[in-house]
Motif scaffolding. Sequence first.
Motif, PDB file in Angstrom:
ATOM      1  N   LEU A 125      49.107  34.823  44.823  1.00  0.00           N
ATOM      2  CA  LEU A 125      49.400  33.515  45.426  1.00  0.00           C
ATOM      3  C   LEU A 125      50.596  33.601  46.375  1.00  0.00           C
ATOM      4  N   HIS A 126      51.579  34.402  46.027  1.00  0.00           N
ATOM      5  CA  HIS A 126      52.731  34.614  46.911  1.00  0.00           C
ATOM      6  C   HIS A 126      52.263  35.236  48.224  1.00  0.00           C
ATOM      7  N   CYS A 127      51.394  36.219  48.140  1.00  0.00           N
ATOM      8  CA  CYS A 127      50.847  36.841  49.356  1.00  0.00           C
ATOM      9  C   CYS A 127      50.146  35.796  50.222  1.00  0.00           C
ATOM     10  N   LEU A 128      49.301  34.960  49.606  1.00  0.00           N
ATOM     11  CA  LEU A 128      48.573  33.936  50.364  1.00  0.00           C
ATOM     12  C   LEU A 128      49.535  32.948  51.031  1.00  0.00           C
ATOM     13  N   LYS A 129      50.595  32.608  50.342  1.00  0.00           N
ATOM     14  CA  LYS A 129      51.586  31.670  50.885  1.00  0.00           C
ATOM     15  C   LYS A 129      52.260  32.246  52.127  1.00  0.00           C
ATOM     16  N   HIS A 130      52.285  33.573  52.232  1.00  0.00           N
ATOM     17  CA  HIS A 130      52.993  34.230  53.334  1.00  0.00           C
ATOM     18  C   HIS A 130      52.055  34.907  54.332  1.00  0.00           C
ATOM     19  N   GLY A 131      50.805  34.422  54.421  1.00  0.00           N
ATOM     20  CA  GLY A 131      49.920  34.878  55.485  1.00  0.00           C
ATOM     21  C   GLY A 131      48.759  35.764  55.079  1.00  0.00           C
ATOM     22  N   CYS A 132      48.709  36.196  53.851  1.00  0.00           N
ATOM     23  CA  CYS A 132      47.554  36.972  53.382  1.00  0.00           C
ATOM     24  C   CYS A 132      46.322  36.060  53.434  1.00  0.00           C
ATOM     25  N   ARG A 133      45.177  36.618  53.796  1.00  0.00           N
ATOM     26  CA  ARG A 133      43.981  35.791  53.946  1.00  0.00           C
ATOM     27  C   ARG A 133      43.014  35.912  52.785  1.00  0.00           C
ATOM     28  N   LEU A 134      43.121  36.987  51.996  1.00  0.00           N
ATOM     29  CA  LEU A 134      42.173  37.204  50.908  1.00  0.00           C
ATOM     30  C   LEU A 134      42.861  37.956  49.779  1.00  0.00           C
ATOM     31  N   GLY A 135      42.592  37.524  48.572  1.00  0.00           N
ATOM     32  CA  GLY A 135      43.119  38.217  47.399  1.00  0.00           C
ATOM     33  C   GLY A 135      42.024  38.382  46.356  1.00  0.00           C
ATOM     34  N   TRP A 136      41.961  39.559  45.789  1.00  0.00           N
ATOM     35  CA  TRP A 136      41.026  39.828  44.692  1.00  0.00           C
ATOM     36  C   TRP A 136      41.822  40.298  43.486  1.00  0.00           C
ATOM     37  N   MET A 137      41.431  39.842  42.312  1.00  0.00           N
ATOM     38  CA  MET A 137      41.921  40.401  41.062  1.00  0.00           C
ATOM     39  C   MET A 137      40.703  40.841  40.270  1.00  0.00           C
ATOM     40  N   LEU A 138      40.574  42.149  40.087  1.00  0.00           N
ATOM     41  CA  LEU A 138      39.453  42.697  39.320  1.00  0.00           C
ATOM     42  C   LEU A 138      39.832  42.743  37.850  1.00  0.00           C
ATOM     43  N   ASP A 139      38.950  42.243  37.002  1.00  0.00           N
ATOM     44  CA  ASP A 139      39.147  42.320  35.551  1.00  0.00           C
ATOM     45  C   ASP A 139      38.062  43.234  34.985  1.00  0.00           C
ATOM     46  N   PRO A 140      38.370  44.516  34.817  1.00  0.00           N
ATOM     47  CA  PRO A 140      37.358  45.477  34.359  1.00  0.00           C
ATOM     48  C   PRO A 140      36.843  45.213  32.947  1.00  0.00           C
ATOM     49  N   ASP A 141      37.616  44.523  32.123  1.00  0.00           N
ATOM     50  CA  ASP A 141      37.154  44.231  30.763  1.00  0.00           C
ATOM     51  C   ASP A 141      36.133  43.106  30.737  1.00  0.00           C
ATOM     52  N   ASP A 142      36.159  42.246  31.759  1.00  0.00           N
ATOM     53  CA  ASP A 142      35.235  41.113  31.828  1.00  0.00           C
ATOM     54  C   ASP A 142      34.211  41.277  32.957  1.00  0.00           C
ATOM     55  N   TYR A 143      34.298  42.395  33.702  1.00  0.00           N
ATOM     56  CA  TYR A 143      33.400  42.649  34.836  1.00  0.00           C
ATOM     57  C   TYR A 143      33.389  41.471  35.802  1.00  0.00           C
ATOM     58  N   ALA A 144      34.573  40.947  36.070  1.00  0.00           N
ATOM     59  CA  ALA A 144      34.712  39.780  36.935  1.00  0.00           C
ATOM     60  C   ALA A 144      35.716  40.067  38.040  1.00  0.00           C
ATOM     61  N   VAL A 145      35.489  39.421  39.188  1.00  0.00           N
ATOM     62  CA  VAL A 145      36.425  39.485  40.300  1.00  0.00           C
ATOM     63  C   VAL A 145      36.863  38.053  40.600  1.00  0.00           C
ATOM     64  N   PHE A 146      38.161  37.798  40.462  1.00  0.00           N
ATOM     65  CA  PHE A 146      38.725  36.505  40.817  1.00  0.00           C
ATOM     66  C   PHE A 146      39.072  36.576  42.296  1.00  0.00           C
ATOM     67  N   VAL A 147      38.615  35.578  43.068  1.00  0.00           N
ATOM     68  CA  VAL A 147      38.807  35.583  44.520  1.00  0.00           C
ATOM     69  C   VAL A 147      39.710  34.420  44.907  1.00  0.00           C
ATOM     70  N   PHE A 148      40.759  34.756  45.654  1.00  0.00           N
ATOM     71  CA  PHE A 148      41.743  33.795  46.126  1.00  0.00           C
ATOM     72  C   PHE A 148      41.712  33.791  47.647  1.00  0.00           C
ATOM     73  N   GLN A 149      41.639  32.583  48.230  1.00  0.00           N
ATOM     74  CA  GLN A 149      41.676  32.432  49.683  1.00  0.00           C
ATOM     75  C   GLN A 149      42.513  31.208  50.008  1.00  0.00           C
ATOM     76  N   SER A 150      43.202  31.255  51.141  1.00  0.00           N
ATOM     77  CA  SER A 150      43.989  30.096  51.569  1.00  0.00           C
ATOM     78  C   SER A 150      43.090  28.884  51.745  1.00  0.00           C
ATOM     79  N   GLN A 151      43.592  27.757  51.321  1.00  0.00           N
ATOM     80  CA  GLN A 151      42.899  26.475  51.503  1.00  0.00           C
ATOM     81  C   GLN A 151      41.538  26.417  50.814  1.00  0.00           C
ATOM     82  N   ARG A 152      41.308  27.276  49.807  1.00  0.00           N
ATOM     83  CA  ARG A 152      40.026  27.264  49.093  1.00  0.00           C
ATOM     84  C   ARG A 152      40.290  27.370  47.603  1.00  0.00           C
ATOM     85  N   GLU A 153      39.377  26.850  46.848  1.00  0.00           N
ATOM     86  CA  GLU A 153      39.475  26.924  45.396  1.00  0.00           C
ATOM     87  C   GLU A 153      39.235  28.363  44.931  1.00  0.00           C
TER      88      GLU A 153
END
Length: 187
Positions: A125-153
Amino acid sequence: MTAAPVKNLTLADFLHLPYVEESPAWEYVDGVLQQKPMPKTRHSMLQKRLLTAVDAATEDYTALPELRCTFGGRSTVPDVAVVVWERIPVNDLGEPEDHFTLAPDWTIEILSPDQKATRVIDNILHCLKHGCRLGWMLDPDDYAVFVFQSQRETEVFRGDRLLPMLEGIDLSLTAEQIFSWLQVKRR
């Protein structure tokens, strides 16, 4: 993982500590020093494959492992930082400057079993606040990718749903494909 609140330690002081660049890397967030966990096998496999896949899919960006990014009062080390080539500062020789003081265009974190998701999400979230356009957090134990984007849920991707990608990176990936990279093929 070690967290040590230190009073009166500035970001500049942190960057001059002799052990900051030891492996695993140390991060500085809100006056707190924290050492990232040592990557395990699954983490390293995913990181390697992501770096290779992104670099093969674009000439506009580069994917860098464990790049220290110091901006907005923090110094963090994403597992993968994807940066458009034009944003990488260069010296008089045309070589990259050693200190990267911008948010990456895309930050990718791979959650380790002993890592707090809250701290990882806070860095994204800090990266997004400072100009990053896309963030992924991979959770290998849950086989899930959390996706973060500016101005999006924030969204959670599993299975064969295509993950969002930066324009200029010709790569179609799903969570299922990413986590299939963990399958060891024996000869």
